[in-house]
Design an enzyme around this catalytic site. Structure first.
Site, PDB file in Angstrom:
ATOM      1  N   SER A 145      10.614   2.569  -1.642  1.00 39.19           N
ATOM      2  CA  SER A 145       9.456   3.690  -2.129  1.00 39.19           C
ATOM      3  C   SER A 145       9.833   5.177  -2.257  1.00 39.19           C
ATOM      4  O   SER A 145      11.152   5.064  -2.782  1.00 39.19           O
ATOM      5  CB  SER A 145       8.337   3.166  -1.287  1.00 39.19           C
ATOM      6  N   HIS A 170       2.849  -2.754  -5.156  1.00 41.67           N
ATOM      7  CA  HIS A 170       3.916  -2.129  -4.619  1.00 41.67           C
ATOM      8  C   HIS A 170       4.391  -2.649  -3.074  1.00 41.67           C
ATOM      9  O   HIS A 170       5.493  -2.381  -2.866  1.00 41.67           O
ATOM     10  CB  HIS A 170       3.251  -0.437  -4.357  1.00 41.67           C
ATOM     11  N   ASP A 171       3.289  -3.019  -2.437  1.00 39.51           N
ATOM     12  CA  ASP A 171       3.772  -3.412  -1.085  1.00 39.51           C
ATOM     13  C   ASP A 171       4.425  -4.674  -0.855  1.00 39.51           C
ATOM     14  O   ASP A 171       4.691  -5.270   0.153  1.00 39.51           O
ATOM     15  CB  ASP A 171       2.375  -3.612  -0.264  1.00 39.51           C
ATOM     16  N   ASP A 207       3.100  -3.948  -9.558  1.00 37.45           N
ATOM     17  CA  ASP A 207       3.362  -2.443  -8.972  1.00 37.45           C
ATOM     18  C   ASP A 207       2.793  -1.435  -9.918  1.00 37.45           C
ATOM     19  O   ASP A 207       3.576  -1.223 -10.959  1.00 37.45           O
ATOM     20  CB  ASP A 207       4.659  -2.171  -8.256  1.00 37.45           C
ATOM     21  N   ARG A 220      -5.997   7.329   2.639  1.00 34.34           N
ATOM     22  CA  ARG A 220      -5.198   6.010   3.029  1.00 34.34           C
ATOM     23  C   ARG A 220      -5.902   5.005   2.088  1.00 34.34           C
ATOM     24  O   ARG A 220      -5.277   4.224   1.425  1.00 34.34           O
ATOM     25  CB  ARG A 220      -5.440   5.882   4.430  1.00 34.34           C
TER      26      ARG A 220
END
Lengths: 372, 372
Positions: B146, B351-352, B318, B219
């Site tokens: 990332s 993405h995670d 992603d 967040r």
């Protein structure tokens, strides 16, 4: 005087709401174009996305461009020289219809959060009252875009036999968790803004107590999810703002063009849409689910819709109402017995493509309507 | 006493920053696992995403699980019984490295916004100081995930000849406008929070003046873009919260599981990451662009990187660092003369995925490292 082509239709009073409660003395705003024929069978009703008004196209009484100006008008895809076109401002929206900013007849004060819980079924029922008030038994076509596409599904489920054909544009048969998450965060930005004050801000954006911050964040997040990464790579890339466009002395201020593009969108929106109305319509979108009409199953719910033909359009770059959901609608309508045209576009503009890629959307819609 | 395996490396003082200014008396925190061999050629350096600390895996001194616990450790893909593994806390992050919450030696007070502008090149240079302090001439492998993947590209561009092989995980050769827009909105949520107070909130999350609202929105927006719609359709669908989980009496309060999932993520994060540090690292990510090293051209910039072999991993779901950008990195490294393995995964986690789909990421990384 500001040009205004709106007409108003009183709703039955009381007007019962799906989730409980009722409105008294409520109305919806709408506009019409073209002429209803003697058989009263050439009417097209358009249900809008969350924020547009009923002003879909310009007309003599209001020559300002409408929100779908390129799509509708004499000789255009939705041809007002052939069709009698009606566009309704959603119940709960502040563009002339009764909404949380309207006066509650019980108190004389704005409803604010005393407005009853709003569902897209209520939006559909209110639109149906307008159609009935015009003495139209059956719509030639019901068009729904985005949130209005969900309201259109509700309309057909709740009023069987009143719609001959349907055009579904960039919408969903139920709200999925990604879209719910985005809308929840938009609502939270507004709710957490101290100026929202539990809905008690200065109505109509006139005063100083107003949740500008929350509305700005909500709008920017909306615009991010209404467009696509692909479009922005071509449009903004990494282009910087000129020195004079930057926010001087602002720590972490805007530096890239894409940031100022979002800011421009937010500034045009923030004081032009009632925050409480936004919250109500946003949550109504989360709640919508055709599965409620099919014993918990979307397909079974969709199967209860009765139309002769349908056109379902979607776009591969839409992250809010993904193409899979358009396929689901097409399959559902087909299973329900409709002849369905499914058009999957690759327009780069994402969810907003129906407002921007007029060429491709026009071709699909004009082609469909020509067959009627 | 809290378990702590951190070591600290003093940076040269002054430590010049890419965009101007310098840090005095600065340091970075790091952790290591395994044993550096006599030839000092078995070192792997891992550069992290925006928020993780240097605690990548557990160890005797700190048995708490690390942020990449499943990936690294004895016998795992990044095998600490074979490799000497180093993980550095980014310069500017508040997990032990000098950051905007650190004391400015010139005043004795926290830097806050007096911290000089931070770039990922500074993050890379600080990590390089750690490697040099361990008397390592050349890394066997540089791994970047990332944001850390961008810092890794900077590292290889700025320190040619110091990296033998490279593993690039879910990252980008330059920030694209969609990612810039998301990060800009996250920063704006913090900046607009009155409690941010131009960086003057109570440091370390101890006091009452703290931008909880802005950090929470930032967040949640992060988590939305770190995961994928596909994963959430399977995981949350339209499941409601139980009555006792709902926020009572809260207008527009949470109703769907996906909303409470986001809230849980936000609550764990809000007071555990310094808001000013977040702003600095976020903006550093926007600024990163390998084109700066190639006369305005990404490919020309990438071509200046010298490594023997590289593994580039990306995931089709992603939306923040799309697969096209992983392809660009693979092409660039190949054009630069490296032997490149490109792995495109279909993990649903977005993405995670590199933190969740340990099975597939492990297989790719273990396979690559086995060949060295």
């Amino acid at each position: 005087m500001v040009a205004d082509a709106r007409q108003y239709c009183a709703l039955p009073s009381p007007f019962p709401m799906k989730r409980g409660g009722a409105l008294h003395g409520a109305r919806v705003a709408y506009e019409t174009w073209g002429t209803l024929n003697a058989a009263r069978d050439n009417a097209i009703l358009v249900l809008t996305g969350l924020s547009p008004s009923a002003h879909m196209m310009s007309c003599a009484a209001d020559p300002s461009p409408g929100w779908w100006e390129g799509m509708a008008g004499p000789g255009k895809a939705i041809d007002s020289s052939r069709w009698f076109v009606i566009c309704v401002n959603s119940l709960g929206s502040d563009k002339g219809s009764t909404c949380p900013a309207s006066a509650n007849p019980a108190t004389g004060e704005p409803y604010r959060l005393d407005f009853p819980e709003l569902s897209l079924e209520d939006v559909a029922n209110a639109a149906h009252v307008v159609v009935r008030s015009l003495d139209i038994e059956r719509l030639a076509c019901l068009v729904g875009c985005s949130m209005g596409g969900m309201a259109a599904l509700a309309y057909m489920l709740l009023h069987p036999g009143t719609v001959r054909t349907h055009i579904s544009v960039d919408t969903a048969p139920q709200a999925q968790p990604f879209a719910i998450a985005i809308r929840s965060l938009q609502r939270e930005a507004i709710r957490l803004d101290p100026q929202w004050a539990n809905g008690g801000y200065d109505i109509h954006g006139a005063g100083e107590h107003y949740p500008d911050m929350g509305m700005s964040i909500a709008r920017k997040l909306g615009v991010i999810t209404y467009r696509s990464a692909m479009e922005w790579n071509g449009r903004f890339a990494r282009i910087r703002l000129d020195a004079e466009q930057r926010e001087e002395q602002q720590p972490f201020g805007f530096e890239f063009q894409v940031e100022s593009y979002l800011e421009g969108h937010a500034r045009r929106f923030v004081r032009s849409f009632d925050p409480n109305s936004y919250l109500y319509l946003s949550r109504a979108s989360d709640w919508f689910d055709t599965a409620e009409y099919g014993g918990g199953n979307v397909m079974e719910g969709m199967k209860r819709i009765r139309v002769e033909r349908a056109l379902v359009i979607g776009v591969s770059t839409d992250i809010l109402f993904p193409l899979e959901q358009q396929e689901q609608i097409a399959e559902g309508l087909e299973a329900a017995g409709a002849a369905v045209d499914f058009v999957a576009l690759d327009s780069p503009q994402g969810h907003d493509a129906f407002l921007v890629d007029i060429e491709n959307y026009s071709r699909a819609i004009a082609g469909f309507l020509a067959k009627l």
